[in-house]
Design an enzyme around this catalytic site. Sequence first.
Site, PDB file in Angstrom:
ATOM      1  N   LYS A  87       0.852  -1.193   0.000  1.00 35.23           N
ATOM      2  CA  LYS A  87       0.000   0.000   0.000  1.00 35.23           C
ATOM      3  C   LYS A  87       0.888   1.244   0.000  1.00 35.23           C
ATOM      4  CE  LYS A  87      -4.343   1.171   2.309  1.00 35.23           C
ATOM      5  NZ  LYS A  87      -5.059   1.037   3.582  1.00 35.23           N
TER       6      LYS A  87
HETATM    7  C1  E4P Z   1      -8.431   2.161   3.408  1.00 35.10           C
HETATM    8  O1  E4P Z   1      -7.626   1.354   3.012  1.00 35.10           O
HETATM    9  C2  E4P Z   1      -8.380   2.782   4.735  1.00 35.10           C
HETATM   10  O2  E4P Z   1      -7.801   1.873   5.621  1.00 35.10           O
HETATM   11  C3  E4P Z   1      -9.734   3.085   5.292  1.00 35.10           C
HETATM   12  O3  E4P Z   1     -10.763   2.674   4.448  1.00 35.10           O
HETATM   13  C4  E4P Z   1      -9.888   4.411   5.915  1.00 35.10           C
HETATM   14  O4  E4P Z   1     -11.177   4.480   6.489  1.00 35.10           O
HETATM   15  P1  E4P Z   1     -11.590   5.569   7.570  1.00 35.10           P
HETATM   16  O5  E4P Z   1     -11.823   6.856   6.861  1.00 35.10           O
HETATM   17  O6  E4P Z   1     -12.867   5.029   8.159  1.00 35.10           O
HETATM   18  O7  E4P Z   1     -10.459   5.667   8.554  1.00 35.10           O
END
Ligand code: E4P
Length: 217
Positions: A87
């Site tokens: 990522k």
């Molecule tokens: C995506 O990969 C992130 O981990 C995630 O969806 C972020 O979500 P949030 O805005 O609820 O923290």
Amino acid sequence: MKFFIDTANLDQIREAQSLGVLDGVTTNPSLMAKEGITGEKNIIQHYFDICEIVDGDVSAEVISLDFNGMVKEGKILAALHPQIVVKIPMIEDGVKALKYFYDEGIKTNCTLIFSAGQALLAAKAGATYMSPFIGRLDDISTDGLSLIQEIRDIYDNYGFETQILAASVRHTMHIIECAKIGADVMTGPLSSIKGLLKHPLTDIGLAKFLEDYKKGN
Ligand code: E4P
């Protein structure tokens, strides 16, 4: 549409996996910290444990902000398990790293996408997945789902193979609307996935069926 769970909580990952509809997991440093997983060694072990529970792709986020650091970290993560997807944040060196990993045949997920322009760059750089954060856009009174539609249109115009991973999903309607638009993947909390199960008429209907069955026996 693939379903990913957005957590580092092993019990929740096991529960989602046991439903039989889970295609992968996304994590981020905040989700790791929430589970009390800190320190490089523990974080690496935790990614490995997640991979052992699920069958699909598991996103593991790099911490470096420079190209060389991202490449070094990404290689270590990718070597950990065949299910690991590296990522990478949507920043300038991140775009370079996406292209590097594409050339190396290593899967990536470009994270922190908030605009169509960023989505276009991620696809050009060869990201496997790219994650627009719809909930966080909604939080600032901007329509997150419109961004998913915009990206779907752009990718379809050119046949980009990068998968749209709708992230920061908060509830069932996000999932349903993303499915209508044609997002390739959604990642959300367990509650959003299990929320899809619920309908009062199902419960009422089932109770009546059981009541009538008892009458006949
Ligand atoms: C995506 O990969 C992130 O981990 C995630 O969806 C972020 O979500 P949030 O805005 O609820 O923290």
